[in-house]
Scaffold this active site. Structure first.
Site, PDB file in Angstrom:
ATOM      1  N   ARG A 106      32.388  31.293 -15.356  1.00 32.59           N
ATOM      2  CA  ARG A 106      31.836  30.743 -14.115  1.00 32.59           C
ATOM      3  C   ARG A 106      31.545  29.247 -14.278  1.00 32.59           C
ATOM      4  NH1 ARG A 106      26.596  32.720 -10.985  1.00 32.59           N
ATOM      5  NH2 ARG A 106      27.148  32.091  -8.901  1.00 32.59           N
ATOM      6  N   HIS A 193      23.590  33.599  -2.993  1.00 30.71           N
ATOM      7  CA  HIS A 193      24.648  34.267  -2.231  1.00 30.71           C
ATOM      8  C   HIS A 193      25.536  34.991  -3.231  1.00 30.71           C
ATOM      9  CE1 HIS A 193      28.023  35.069   0.368  1.00 30.71           C
ATOM     10  NE2 HIS A 193      28.814  34.278  -0.332  1.00 30.71           N
TER      11      HIS A 193
END
Length: 333
Positions: A106, A193
């Site tokens: 990530r 989110h």
């Protein structure tokens, strides 16, 4: 000799060359075009600009939209690789970014997107220094932080689409289970989110009736009705849609237009969007997370101090720590 236009039209005063409500969408992929269509469908702008590096696709999308302008309220639709086309935008929607590669961390994905944003954001600021930037690209919370850092804008003018869509999914799924309309079912998804989002079960209500008062175990593992599964479905729904059709676009497009409407029409509606939360709920680092925020013509003008249970605050802090763990290692910001 006079042209046909000169014979037809007698000028009375000089036309204004500056748009009142210009919106730019950066990126004409599936999400960018869903945002564009939703914005046009609501008649939110008097000029729409599209920007991308993909020249043929950009021109094709522009022409396709222009050919439908007869039935739209927006007749001026422009597109170019050159960011000069975005000049005088009131709101700039950023949907561009690179996709995660197989096996890529990530942090590496975010760092590659930082490099993309290092080109995009200064160009936006050059031509529309007074705009509000709405970040949609994922991971949205971190890229909203990146945009805030790169733009130099005050925090009320850099907003992430955040959990506005997650909350819409939450309300839809709960309403479906209860057999009522989603607008009558009130509930909030806050925080990051994505996977570590926080379902605020303590605030879920219908007509002011707290559902957790009716079912104190709601949202916990002790709940025989398994309402916790609704939040899991919210988190998993994007993956499910991607598995079925390859990407998500329509719901986020509608969600973005909803946010823009609140700002351009100065509606002062409350939305769960990503904002800088340092100093709130005991969060100590500069991270962006979704909280209930008031959106108006000035941008994000207030945060609602929602009463959260201790476990909900702990989940928010955990979200913040996860994001900071990635942000602190980003280079060139």
């Amino acid at each position: 000799m006079a042209t046909l236009q000169e014979k037809l039209i007698t000028p009375i005063a000089a036309e204004s060359t500056t748009p009142n409500n210009k919106i730019t969408v950066v990126g004409v992929g599936q999400v960018g075009m869903a945002c564009a269509i939703s914005i046009l469908g609501k008649g939110l702008c008097d000029e729409l600009a599209l920007v991308d590096v993909w020249e043929d696709k950009l021109k094709g999308e522009m022409m396709d939209l222009q050919h439908g302008s007869l039935v739209l309220q927006t007749h001026k639709i422009v597109a170019d690789k050159d960011y000069a086309v975005t000049a005088n935008s009131k709101i700039v929607v950023v949907t561009a970014g690179v996709r995660q590669q197989e096996g890529e961390s990530r942090l590496n994905l975010v760092q590659r997107n930082v490099n993309v944003f290092k080109f995009i954001i200064p160009q936006i600021m050059k031509y529309s220094p007074n705009c509000t930037i709405l970040v949609v690209s994922n991971p949205v919370d971190i890229l909203t932080y990146v945009t805030w850092k790169l733009s130099g804008l005050p925090k009320h003018r850099v907003i992430g689409s955040g959990c506005n869509l997650d909350s819409a999914r939450f309300r839809h799924l709960m309403a479906e289970k209860l057999g009522i309309h989603p607008t009558s079912c009130h509930g909030w998804i806050l925080g990051e989110h994505g996977d570590s989002s926080v379902a605020v079960w303590s605030g879920v209500n219908v007509a002011g009736v707290s559902l957790q008062e009716l079912n104190p175990a709601m949202g916990t593992d002790r709940d025989s009705e398994n309402w916790k599964e609704v939040h899991k479905l919210v988190v998993d729904s994007a993956y499910e849609v991607i598995k079925l059709k390859g990407y998500t676009n329509w719901a986020i497009g509608f969600s973005v237009a909803d946010l823009i409407e609140s700002m351009l029409k100065n509606l002062c509606r409350v939305h769960p969007v990503s904002t800088m939360v340092k100093g709130m709920y005991g969060i100590e680092n500069e991270v962006f997370l979704s909280l209930p925020c008031v959106l108006s013509a000035s941008g994000l003008t207030s945060v609602i101090n929602q009463k959260l249970k201790d476990e909900e605050v702990a989940q928010l802090k955990k979200s913040a720590d996860t994001l900071w763990g990635i942000q602190k290692d980003l280079k060139d910001l």
